[in-house]
Design an enzyme around this catalytic site. Structure first.
Site, mmCIF file in Angstrom:
data_model
loop_
_atom_site.group_PDB
_atom_site.id
_atom_site.type_symbol
_atom_site.label_atom_id
_atom_site.label_comp_id
_atom_site.label_asym_id
_atom_site.label_seq_id
_atom_site.Cartn_x
_atom_site.Cartn_y
_atom_site.Cartn_z
ATOM 1 N N LYS A 495 0.841 -1.197 0.000
ATOM 2 C CA LYS A 495 0.000 0.000 0.000
ATOM 3 C C LYS A 495 0.876 1.247 0.000
ATOM 4 C CE LYS A 495 -0.244 -0.504 4.968
ATOM 5 N NZ LYS A 495 -0.949 -1.110 6.080
ATOM 6 N N TYR A 720 14.785 31.930 3.327
ATOM 7 C CA TYR A 720 13.607 32.730 3.675
ATOM 8 C C TYR A 720 13.595 33.155 5.141
ATOM 9 C CZ TYR A 720 11.187 31.631 -0.701
ATOM 10 O OH TYR A 720 10.819 31.530 -1.997
HETATM 11 C C1 LIG Z 1 -0.185 -1.874 6.873
HETATM 12 C C2 LIG Z 1 -0.759 -3.089 7.425
HETATM 13 C C3 LIG Z 1 0.053 -4.179 7.789
HETATM 14 C C4 LIG Z 1 1.559 -4.134 7.745
HETATM 15 O O1 LIG Z 1 2.032 -3.528 8.895
HETATM 16 P P1 LIG Z 1 3.604 -3.313 9.164
HETATM 17 O O2 LIG Z 1 3.694 -2.746 10.505
HETATM 18 O O3 LIG Z 1 4.067 -2.357 8.130
HETATM 19 O O4 LIG Z 1 4.211 -4.638 9.020
HETATM 20 C C5 LIG Z 1 -0.553 -5.342 8.211
HETATM 21 N N1 LIG Z 1 -1.899 -5.432 8.297
HETATM 22 C C6 LIG Z 1 -2.699 -4.407 7.986
HETATM 23 C C7 LIG Z 1 -4.173 -4.575 8.139
HETATM 24 C C8 LIG Z 1 -2.177 -3.200 7.543
HETATM 25 O O5 LIG Z 1 -2.976 -2.190 7.244
#
Ligand SMILES: *Cc1c(COP(=O)(O)O)cnc(C)c1O
Length: 825
Positions: A495, A720
């Site tokens: 993701k 700035y």
């Molecule tokens: C993002 C996510 C993960 C992965 O988590 P990490 O801490 O990056 O390993 C696992 N399960 C769900 C539902 C997530 O949204």
């Protein structure tokens, strides 16, 4: 060298089964995806915890392979394998190693075995350069140094080999003995001791001793005298000790002095206490200098003269370990392999090109230069290259160099082909102007100057790039897999565009490594993956109500976390006439974000699911809120209890198997006993250990370059709002990265630093939208030099700590305009 199948059977002590012809064997294969010359290939069906080569026998047979080393003869219809030879053995890996051992025994030539924690490949390549005017050298391709890679390398020894150079790498105690038997080095090189794989060894000394096993029986061993552990372990060596040292003038190779200039290093040495010499190495970094000592000692020991050494050292080139994948102009993808140009590495690069699933509608083009110093007769070499191109499906061949021009006839069977004496001729040609929608592999010996081609073919980009190391992704994957039972499945979370690294390339790599599921946040991300040839199962974590049709069209499997979503999804599926569509049920066990309540909702949920046949639960899962910290262990216990309860009810209500999963990256490491049927790997894949905030194998390096340098006098200000007050006369560099690229403004005003030529340079003044200023006072640097914002040498966690946030945020806020560049070691 060619063996008959009976000879192979005899050498490895195998029973020959089947009615195949008396074939000859020239190629060994262990990965079905790399098949090239089926008729003369012997496939070894290797078994490991996660894969089984026996599963690919049918496919390979259908593709023309006839010879197999197996632990079990296939029992499906015998008629399927009418022309196959099966060599039945107890252990296919041992058989492969044994065959290489027997092959090695045929050669009474000097063989160099190289091991050590760092620098093996560089030492191998450089030593080969130093020896090549004296001998025909056969060496391991790239870094083939494992239990499988070493036998495949040694197999390459042929009638014209005069010296062999092979590297050996181990990660576990006990592995070196097998590699020693295969390589049987007559000369050993120990490059040095580092802390890689230390977790598997009790002490540094134990690891050192294990590595030195490689040199059993060697006439001489080259090693660093100045490392006390290595020195101690070498005391009982029976080989001649060829040590190099910066401190002890009695060493075989005593480094008397080192003089560094801007771009080279002059080394004065004394060989065996009598012969003085010197050489100029065209590098200034510490690692290269150290590697050169081992190379020089070995070369001198093998009879290279001091003069020859001096001449060859000055022409050494950086060893590019990378295969880079870069987006090119006109719809092209460039695969840039600047690793030494030889036949074996060409084969590996072509194989890499073929495995990438992005050929849809695009031609496969190879741009190749003359291959120098192959040790093979020209005629025969280009005959083999042409055949390789044909077998590896090259559709367009662009040959560059006088030798290729002279041998163009040999390429007549490649569909489209053109030849040019030099890169300039090619650049000026119609063929160059016409390149479009192709996957182009660029492989050129350095003297041909292929970098000019790459510069012209790469889409002009912003000078700030995020380099993504795909080899590190795989290493991280394997690190987490090592906590899992072989049968436990894995979802890889890509993701947020692969945590900033770029979902498409990460997905291609993971698909190649047979990950069971990929997961993205929204349907559009899934569609992009499908359009780029990703065929793995894909889970959509946050399906929008409006995107159900897209889900069905692209076979994307939604997460279902509420009754509202469930009802809408069922309705949409029924509307499309779909049945049995797989979905993933999420339970809320304490995170309180999304999900069904396992204590309240299960009967109703089960009722809804049973009352229709449009969708079926494929998996059920929940998410730990605090697997990253021991402080929440009691809470995690309670979460797990609730999940067990809810998921048991769901699983018991259905006759098909519903996969259960709960562990994320932190959970895999902390609660391996809770791995259930599947785990979800996120941050860890990208190299960050969420429990320790430390780096496992670094994946992403954010880099830019110095645009301009200026001197700023004490009392003046930078940037700035005149926030960057300068207290002493300083040198300030402007770099083309700003908050619009994701460089957080709070890092400015000396709150954090980047690295310029390895030295920390603090941000001065406010970070601007597109540019930032850094203090490089006292740091040797010039305009155009590279700057590391975070990455291999500056952990991203340094930035997230300064910002009071987590590495996830720093990685995922790098904006789209920062070009992603991918490479493999
Ligand atoms: C993002 C996510 C993960 C992965 O988590 P990490 O801490 O990056 O390993 C696992 N399960 C769900 C539902 C997530 O949204």
């Amino acid at each position: 060298m060619i063996y008959s199948i009976d000879k192979v059977a005899q050498l490895i002590g195998a029973k020959r089964v089947g009615k195949g012809h008396d074939n000859v064997i020239a190629f060994l294969l262990t990965d079905s995806r790399s098949l090239c010359f089926p008729e003369e290939t012997l496939f070894f069906a290797l078994r490991s915890a996660r894969s089984d080569g026996h599963l690919y026998i049918k496919e390979l047979y259908d593709r023309g392979v006839r010879n197999f080393v197996v632990e079990k003869v296939p029992t499906d219809n015998e008629e399927n394998y009418r022309l196959a030879n099966f060599l039945l053995v107890d252990n296919s890996l041992q058989a492969l190693q044994l065959l290489a051992e027997r092959h090695r025994e045929m050669f009474n030539i000097p063989v160099v075995g190289i091991t050590g924690s760092n620098g093996k490949t560089v030492v191998k390549e450089w030593l080969s350069e130093l020896l090549v005017s004296k001998y025909t050298v056969t060496r391991s391709p790239r870094s083939y140094n494992s239990q499988v890679g070493v036998p495949l390398s040694v197999w390459l020894l042929g009638n014209n080999s005069e010296v062999g150079i092979f590297e050996a790498g181990i990660s576990q105690p006990g592995e070196m003995v097998a590699l020693q038997r295969i390589i049987r080095p007559t000369v050993g090189i120990f490059t040095g001791l580092g802390d890689a794989h230390q977790e598997n060894f009790s002490t540094m000394e134990a690891k050192c001793k294990e590595k030195l096993e490689l040199f059993r029986g060697a006439k001489a061993v080259i090693y660093p005298f100045d490392d006390p552990i290595v020195r101690k372990c070498m005391v009982d060596s029976e080989s001649e000790r060829v040590d190099w040292s910066l401190t002890d003038r009695h060493a075989a190779f005593w480094v008397e002095s080192i003089e560094k200039s801007d771009d080279s290093t002059c080394i004065n040495f004394v060989w065996r206490g009598t012969t003085s010499g010197s050489y100029v190495l065209p590098f200034i970094d510490e690692a290269s200098i150290i590697d050169s000592f081992a190379c020089a000692s070995a070369a001198l020991w093998m009879g290279v003269t001091v003069d020859m050494l001096k001449e060859k050292m000055s022409t050494l080139e950086p060893v590019a370990m990378r295969l880079e994948v870069i987006e090119g102009r006109n719809g092209c993808t460039l695969i840039n392999d600047s690793y030494n140009s030889d036949f074996n590495s060409l084969d590996i690069a072509l194989d890499f090109m073929n495995r990438r699933p992005d050929h849809a509608g695009r031609r496969r083009t190879l741009v190749l230069s003359d291959i120098l110093q192959s040790g093979q007769a020209e005629e025969q070499l280009y005959e083999s290259v042409a055949e390789l191109c044909e077998q590896r499906g090259v559709e367009k061949f662009i040959g560059i160099g006088p030798k290729l021009c002279a041998n163009k006839e040999k390429f007549r069977r490649v569909g489209e082909r053109v030849f040019f004496p030099s890169v300039s001729d090619f650049i000026g040609s119609k063929a160059f102007a016409k390149l479009h929608d192709e996957v182009i592999l660029l492989k050129g010996a350095r003297v041909f100057g292929f970098e000019r081609l790459t510069d012209l073919l790469v889409r002009k980009v912003h000078e700030t790039v995020l380099e993504v190391n795909l080899t590190a992704v795989v290493a991280n994957l394997n690190f987490y897999r090592s906590f899992l039972r072989p049968e436990t499945k894995l979802v890889c979370m890509i993701k947020a565009d692969g945590y900033g690294a770029g979902a498409v390339e990460i997905a291609k790599t993971l698909q190649e490594h047979r990950v069971d599921y990929l997961a993205v946040a929204v349907a559009d991300e899934g569609v992009t993956l499908r359009k780029n040839g990703i065929t793995s199962n894909i889970v959509i974590m946050n399906p929008e109500m409006s995107s159900f049709k897209t889900l069905f069209d692209y076979e994307l499997e939604p997460e279902v976390y509420s009754f509202r979503l469930l009802h809408a999804l069922v309705k949409a599926a029924q509307h499309e006439g779909i049945t049995g569509y797989p979905v993933h049920i999420k339970l809320d066990t304490g995170m309180h974000r999304l999900g069904f309540n396992p204590e309240r909702d299960m009967p109703e949920l089960i009722g809804c699911l049973k009352g229709q046949n449009a969708i079926i639960p494929r998996s059920v899962f929940s998410h730990f809120a605090g697997a990253d910290s021991d402080n929440f262990d009691t809470f995690s216990d309670e979460q797990f209890r609730l999940f067990k309860m809810g998921s048991d009810m769901l699983c018991n209500a259905f006759s098909h198997r519903i996969l259960r999963h709960m562990d994320n990256s932190a959970g895999i490491e902390h609660f391996p006993e809770r791995q259930l049927d599947m785990c979800r790997l996120g941050l860890g894949l990208y190299g960050i250990n969420p429990r320790t905030n430390s780096i496992i194998n670094n994946v992403a390096t954010l880099r830019t370059t110095i645009l301009q340098l200026r001197e700023v006098k004490a009392g003046q200000t930078v940037g700035y709002s005149r926030r960057g007050t300068i207290e002493r006369d300083s040198v300030v560099a402007a770099i083309p990265i700003g908050y619009a690229d994701g460089l957080n403004r709070h890092l400015g005003n000396r709150n954090c630093y980047c690295l310029v030529n390895g030295r920390p340079a603090t941000y001065v003044g406010n970070i601007c939208m597109d540019v930032a200023m850094i203090d490089v006072t006292g740091i040797p640097c010039k305009e155009g030099d590279s700057v590391e914002i975070f990455g291999d040498n500056l952990p991203v966690t340094v930035l997230s700590d300064v910002l009071g946030t987590i590495p996830y945020e720093v990685l995922t806020t790098i904006s789209n305009r920062v070009k992603r560049m991918y490479f493999q070691d």
